[in-house]
Design a protein around this motif. Structure first.
Motif, PDB file in Angstrom:
ATOM      1  N   ILE A   1       4.064   9.625   7.515  1.00 21.22           N
ATOM      2  CA  ILE A   1       2.717   9.051   7.484  1.00 21.22           C
ATOM      3  C   ILE A   1       1.660  10.149   7.523  1.00 21.22           C
ATOM      4  N   VAL A   2       1.937  11.228   8.264  1.00 22.84           N
ATOM      5  CA  VAL A   2       0.998  12.352   8.302  1.00 22.84           C
ATOM      6  C   VAL A   2       0.874  12.979   6.916  1.00 22.84           C
ATOM      7  N   HIS A   3       1.999  13.108   6.230  1.00 19.52           N
ATOM      8  CA  HIS A   3       1.968  13.657   4.871  1.00 19.52           C
ATOM      9  C   HIS A   3       1.172  12.748   3.940  1.00 19.52           C
ATOM     10  N   ARG A   4       1.379  11.455   4.065  1.00 21.35           N
ATOM     11  CA  ARG A   4       0.629  10.501   3.239  1.00 21.35           C
ATOM     12  C   ARG A   4      -0.877  10.635   3.493  1.00 21.35           C
ATOM     13  N   ILE A   5      -1.239  10.740   4.749  1.00 19.42           N
ATOM     14  CA  ILE A   5      -2.652  10.853   5.118  1.00 19.42           C
ATOM     15  C   ILE A   5      -3.243  12.156   4.587  1.00 19.42           C
ATOM     16  N   ASP A   6      -2.513  13.245   4.771  1.00 13.45           N
ATOM     17  CA  ASP A   6      -3.008  14.552   4.319  1.00 13.45           C
ATOM     18  C   ASP A   6      -3.200  14.595   2.804  1.00 13.45           C
ATOM     19  N   THR A   7      -2.248  14.016   2.064  1.00 15.12           N
ATOM     20  CA  THR A   7      -2.375  14.040   0.604  1.00 15.12           C
ATOM     21  C   THR A   7      -3.493  13.110   0.131  1.00 15.12           C
ATOM     22  N   ALA A   8      -3.709  12.013   0.853  1.00 12.92           N
ATOM     23  CA  ALA A   8      -4.817  11.112   0.503  1.00 12.92           C
ATOM     24  C   ALA A   8      -6.156  11.816   0.706  1.00 12.92           C
ATOM     25  N   ILE A   9      -6.280  12.546   1.809  1.00 10.48           N
ATOM     26  CA  ILE A   9      -7.515  13.285   2.082  1.00 10.48           C
ATOM     27  C   ILE A   9      -7.731  14.370   1.030  1.00 10.48           C
ATOM     28  N   ALA A  10      -6.658  15.061   0.660  1.00 12.50           N
ATOM     29  CA  ALA A  10      -6.770  16.109  -0.361  1.00 12.50           C
ATOM     30  C   ALA A  10      -7.196  15.511  -1.702  1.00 12.50           C
TER      31      ALA A  10
ATOM     32  N   ILE B   1       0.839  -1.202   0.000  1.00 12.28           N
ATOM     33  CA  ILE B   1       0.000   0.000   0.000  1.00 12.28           C
ATOM     34  C   ILE B   1       0.873   1.251   0.000  1.00 12.28           C
ATOM     35  N   LEU B   2       1.897   1.259   0.839  1.00 14.51           N
ATOM     36  CA  LEU B   2       2.807   2.406   0.893  1.00 14.51           C
ATOM     37  C   LEU B   2       3.490   2.626  -0.458  1.00 14.51           C
ATOM     38  N   ASP B   3       3.935   1.537  -1.056  1.00 12.11           N
ATOM     39  CA  ASP B   3       4.679   1.632  -2.315  1.00 12.11           C
ATOM     40  C   ASP B   3       3.819   2.123  -3.475  1.00 12.11           C
ATOM     41  N   CYS B   4       2.520   1.886  -3.398  1.00 16.01           N
ATOM     42  CA  CYS B   4       1.645   2.189  -4.537  1.00 16.01           C
ATOM     43  C   CYS B   4       0.933   3.537  -4.446  1.00 16.01           C
ATOM     44  N   GLN B   5       1.138   4.278  -3.364  1.00 14.59           N
ATOM     45  CA  GLN B   5       0.491   5.592  -3.283  1.00 14.59           C
ATOM     46  C   GLN B   5       1.107   6.524  -4.316  1.00 14.59           C
ATOM     47  N   SER B   6       0.272   7.210  -5.058  1.00 15.27           N
ATOM     48  CA  SER B   6       0.765   8.102  -6.108  1.00 15.27           C
ATOM     49  C   SER B   6       1.213   9.438  -5.522  1.00 15.27           C
ATOM     50  N   SER B   7       1.889  10.217  -6.326  1.00 15.29           N
ATOM     51  CA  SER B   7       2.354  11.532  -5.879  1.00 15.29           C
ATOM     52  C   SER B   7       1.192  12.479  -5.607  1.00 15.29           C
ATOM     53  N   THR B   8       0.022  12.169  -6.174  1.00 19.11           N
ATOM     54  CA  THR B   8      -1.165  13.003  -5.939  1.00 19.11           C
ATOM     55  C   THR B   8      -1.880  12.620  -4.651  1.00 19.11           C
ATOM     56  N   GLY B   9      -1.430  11.531  -4.009  1.00 18.75           N
ATOM     57  CA  GLY B   9      -2.015  11.117  -2.738  1.00 18.75           C
ATOM     58  C   GLY B   9      -2.985   9.968  -2.828  1.00 18.75           C
ATOM     59  N   GLY B  10      -3.392   9.597  -4.044  1.00 19.61           N
ATOM     60  CA  GLY B  10      -4.389   8.544  -4.200  1.00 19.61           C
ATOM     61  C   GLY B  10      -3.812   7.225  -4.656  1.00 19.61           C
ATOM     62  N   TRP B  11      -4.699   6.275  -4.824  1.00 18.62           N
ATOM     63  CA  TRP B  11      -4.355   4.955  -5.356  1.00 18.62           C
ATOM     64  C   TRP B  11      -5.248   4.685  -6.560  1.00 18.62           C
ATOM     65  N   GLN B  12      -4.721   3.952  -7.528  1.00 18.34           N
ATOM     66  CA  GLN B  12      -5.433   3.650  -8.775  1.00 18.34           C
ATOM     67  C   GLN B  12      -5.931   4.935  -9.444  1.00 18.34           C
TER      68      GLN B  12
END
Length: 203
Positions: free
Chosen positions: A116-125, A69-80
């Motif tokens: 991890i906070v950055h990952r979470i914030d970008t996923a929410i965005a 999951i960590l490896d597949c997160q995109s630079s935009t914060g999402g997956w797929q």
């Protein structure tokens, strides 16, 4: 010359079997094995959240799933993100849930809290952007009206994360009226049902 086996109904089982094998061989790819079998971010995220208490401590049973999951997160914060928007929304919601559940033990994956906070914030965005553009009533993905509200509920109940977007009311109405009113417990426990393909929606 190979013999054939034909049933009384005239079916050439030998020919059918060979045709199936040929189809499988034609789909073989050295780099990705069978091209029809793709890894699913959505399923992997659910697997990554399976844990067990050992001597009072939480142990993750499939740490490699979370690493994926960590490896597949995109630079935009999402997956797929290259898939239809509904797939990106569903996958990112469940991956966000996995990120939050793993946050307190993120050091096991050699990631910092800042990371991890950055990952979470970008996923929410990413989700806020995608949800605002999402046209719920034009969506055709199976069971989305069951799965997405469940993920919303889990994120809000466990972590206080909420999403407000244009078609939110339409989604909740669809969930409540079109699906939930039709589903009875007996459909899940007593008979075969399409509900069994999305049991996570009943958490």
């Amino acid at each position: 010359m190979a013999s054939t086996t034909t049933s009384s109904l005239g079916t050439d089982w030998y020919g059918e079997a060979n045709a199936l094998l040929k189809k499988i061989v034609d789909q073989y790819d050295e780099d990705h094995e069978l091209r029809t079998l793709n890894s699913s971010i959505y399923d992997t995220a659910w697997v990554s959240m399976i844990d067990k208490s050992i001597n009072g401590e939480r142990q993750w049973l499939f740490p490699d799933a979370f690493q994926f999951i960590l490896d597949c997160q995109s630079s935009t914060g999402g997956w797929q993100v290259d898939c239809p928007s509904i797939d990106g929304i569903v996958s990112t919601l469940v991956c966000l849930l996995s990120l939050k559940r793993h946050q307190s033990t993120i050091h096991l994956w050699k990631e910092s809290q800042d990371s991890i906070v950055h990952r979470i914030d970008t996923a929410i965005a990413f989700l806020n952007s995608q949800l605002n553009d999402w046209e719920v009533m034009k969506t055709e993905r199976v069971a989305f009206e069951l799965i997405i509200p469940t993920l919303f509920d889990l994120l809000e109940e466990e972590f206080g994360i909420t999403f407000k977007f244009r078609d939110c009311a339409a989604l909740l109405a669809l969930n409540r009226k079109k699906k939930m009113s039709m589903i009875k417990d007996s459909m899940i426990y007593e008979t075969q049902s399409s509900c069994h393909h999305t049991l996570e929606a009943f958490i």
